[in-house]
Scaffold this active site. Structure first.
Site, short mmCIF file in Angstrom:
data_model
loop_
_atom_site.label_atom_id
_atom_site.label_comp_id
_atom_site.label_asym_id
_atom_site.label_seq_id
_atom_site.Cartn_x
_atom_site.Cartn_y
_atom_site.Cartn_z
CE1 TYR A 430 7.16 8.54 18.74
CE2 TYR A 430 4.97 7.62 18.56
CZ TYR A 430 6.16 7.73 19.22
OH TYR A 430 6.35 7.03 20.37
CD GLU A 431 6.52 15.41 18.57
OE1 GLU A 431 5.46 14.85 18.90
OE2 GLU A 431 6.57 16.59 18.19
N GLY A 432 7.94 14.54 13.99
CA GLY A 432 8.88 15.03 12.98
C GLY A 432 9.84 13.90 12.67
#
Ligand SMILES: Cc1cc2nc3c(=O)[nH]c(=O)nc-3n(C[C@H](O)[C@H](O)[C@H](O)COP(=O)(O)OP(=O)(O)OC[C@H]3O[C@@H](n4cnc5c(N)ncnc54)[C@H](O)[C@@H]3O)c2cc1C
Length: 586
Positions: A430-432
């Protein structure tokens, strides 16, 4: 196994490696003193050790529950959140003029690490709120700041970040959630968002959802995205048109509610300009990317502590230098010690990268000199994808090594070692994803402003090489040699990347980020070794700690930096050698 926050280690990294004290000269942090730093670290350690860590297993076993739009968090989470609020932790790194404590971000990183080590599922809630506060500070109107910041900063309300939709994950520009003007300055937001962390819960009085959506006639892709603030409960006390309609069943972080959110004409207000949503979202994402990196460090520290305790307790076989007939504790076996040294050194390296990134972020805002602010911004931009991706890869690697040290018991849920790996596994996603971070580093950061960020980095690493080479300590010159070899490899790979075809750059991006992380991590450990040597000479602090910091850097230089050259061949192999493997696509 209980967690004990590594206060001495955090303090040493903050002060001696990340050089947080440079922020004192900016005048932006009048309350930031050595005494305050120690007091904050010790108080955060109490919260992490005594309140959050004991709930880690409970959260994993109980999961969150969804019933008719209402999410119940695991036993004890509500009370723990109340304690978090009572301590004022949400506002630590934000300016006093808006209700924060006015302390540096790096101190925030140190306290966040303790929270994430203790209970990552819990820590995710406050972490998302940090990002929303940053967005409002930079992009909100005065009215929005006045309306929302006090309640977010004191933790009465929490916040979420809503980008992902079923067809729009890494490709955010594919999202379809719509916002139509209501005619009174507000907007009606409609659509479905998936995987929303802490999208609904029972800990805070209200939840502010930051939602990316498209306005009528907006351009396609990311250029047509606008950011809206959509409160769960409106000013008049009525429920807004947003609710959680699903809760994901996940590999780990069971105590964190990951929600499917349905927006049905929910009332929202623009943050920033129409179609400038990505700019605002990047403010949130940069803060969140660093903080996810901190989660990697935190989970690795917890796994390390657990493995270390197990290795001292578990007896198997006769140790080569063991006294008596045995069996001896497995920590006496050199191979177990090698694993523990690898874990400990990579944790120290990634921790330092995260803290250095936070110091650069503060300097980029508060340094007096404009050139210094610009250079700090470049350093922050360069370190952010590395802090995120390299630290989270380490979180997974170290958690896995922790299981290995436990042997079969690591695979059995009872010990808790498996939970660390299950929890850690989301952080590279997550978060890129880490692939997206690698593309950001190789595709954007490497060549930005004529490659200035990398040139400045090389110059700083050279200063440390010089300090090691000229040290009076017998071991430090070898550290300098190894660091120089690592730097040469990084330079060689970076030069190749900056001239290569775009497809070849993308093919080598992930190992390039790994190499950058390994070399910068090694640099940080060498800075620590030089500082430890200075402390030895000045007879400051614990001499055992100082000797171990030098040994830690020495181990890392031999075990990790010596591999740097081999990475260059991997990075520069080019896309054809990969695609020739053949995957049945044209
Ligand atoms: C527990 C959890 C919590 C989450 N919390 C939130 C949240 O609070 N808010 C929110 O908005 N989202 C959240 N997410 C969503 C998360 O950010 C996405 O899952 C993530 O960005 C990846 O998107 P995706 O799952 O669609 O994977 P995809 O984008 O489909 O990617 C699949 C694979 O392809 C790779 N890939 C994709 N595009 C490229 C490319 N251009 N080049 C190279 N490789 C590529 C990826 O690296 C990955 O390996 C959460 C997800 C989970 C599981």
């Amino acid at each position: 196994m209980t967690y004990r926050a590594p206060v001495d280690e955090l303090r040493f990294t903050l002060v001696e490696v990340a050089a947080v004290d440079v922020l004192k000269a900016t005048g932006a942090f009048p309350d930031f003193t050595d005494d305050i730093t120690l007091a904050i670290l010790e108080e955060a350690a109490k919260l992490a050790n005594d309140v959050l860590a004991p709930l880690n297993k409970t959260g994993d076993a109980e999961h969150c529950k969804l019933d008719n739009g209402v999410v119940t968090t695991p036993t004890g989470f509500r009370q723990a959140y109340a304690k978090f609020v009572e301590g004022g932790w949400q506002g630590l790194q934000f300016p006093t003029k808006v209700g924060g404590m006015g302390l540096p971000r790096a101190l925030g990183v140190a306290t966040l690490e303790m929270v994430q080590s203790a209970n990552m599922a819990f820590g995710l809630g406050p972490m998302l709120t940090y990002g929303a506060i940053e967005v409002l500070l930079v992009h909100g109107t005065d009215e929005q700041r006045a309306a929302y910041l006090p309640k977010l900063l004191n933790g009465e309300w929490s916040a979420t970040m809503n980008l992902t939709e079923p067809q729009a994950g890494s490709d955010v520009g594919a999202l379809r959630t719509k916002a139509e003007p209501n005619g009174d300055g507000s907007w009606a937001v409609s659509g479905q968002k998936i995987f929303i962390t802490w999208g609904e819960h029972d800990c805070a009085d209200n939840i502010l959802h930051l939602v990316l959506a498209r306005t009528p006639g907006s351009p396609a892709g990311t250029k047509g995205l606008s950011l809206f603030i959509v409160p769960k409960i409106l000013d008049d006390g009525s429920r807004n048109g947003v609710q959680a309609i699903g809760l994901e069943h996940k590999l780990g972080i069971h105590g964190s509610p990951t929600c499917t959110m349905e927006y049905s004409g929910a009332k929202g207000w623009l943050i920033g300009a129409e179609n400038a949503g990505m700019k605002a979202m990047f403010t949130m994402m940069n803060s969140a990317r660093l903080n996810v990196g901190v989660q990697g460090v935190g989970i690795a520290e917890r796994a390390y502590q657990q493995a270390l305790a197990f290795a001292k307790d578990r007896k198997q076989g006769k140790a080569i230098d063991g006294k008596g007939p045995g069996p001896h504790p497995i920590i006496q076996h050199p191979d177990i010690q090698r694993s523990l040294a690898m874990m400990k050194s990579k944790i120290a390296a990634s921790r330092a990268i995260c803290m250095a990134c936070a110091v650069a972020a503060d300097l980029s805002e508060y340094a007096e000199d404009e050139d210094e602010r610009a250079a700090a911004k470049r350093r922050e931009e360069l370190l952010t994808p590395i802090a995120k991706a390299w630290s989270t890869d380490i979180g997974v690697e170290v958690a896995s090594m922790g299981i290995q040290i436990h042997g079969g018991m690591g695979y059995i849920e009872e010990t808790g070692a498996a939970q660390h790996l299950r929890d850690a596994r989301i952080t590279p996603i997550y978060e890129g994803t880490n692939a997206i971070q690698a593309m950001d580093l190789a595709g954007r950061k490497l060549n930005m402003q004529g490659g200035a960020a990398f040139t400045e980095l090389y110059a700083d690493i050279e200063l440390t090489i010089e300090a090691c080479s000229t040290s009076s300590h017998p071991d430090l010159p070898l550290l300098g040699e190894r660091l120089e070899e690592g730097l040469d490899s990084l330079r060689e790979a970076a030069t190749w990347m900056s001239e290569a075809d775009p497809a070849d750059v993308l093919a080598g991006a992930t190992p390039f980020l790994t190499l950058a992380g390994e070399v910068i991590g090694g640099w940080m450990l060498c800075i620590g070794a030089v500082a430890a040597r200075r402390r030895q000479k000045d007879k400051l602090g614990d001499p055992v700690f100082a000797a171990q910091r030098i040994a830690l850097a020495g181990f890392y230089c031999e075990a990790v930096l010596t591999l740097a050259h081999a990475r260059v061949d991997d990075i520069t192999m080019g896309v054809e050698m990969i695609s020739d493997v053949g995957f049945g696509v044209d």
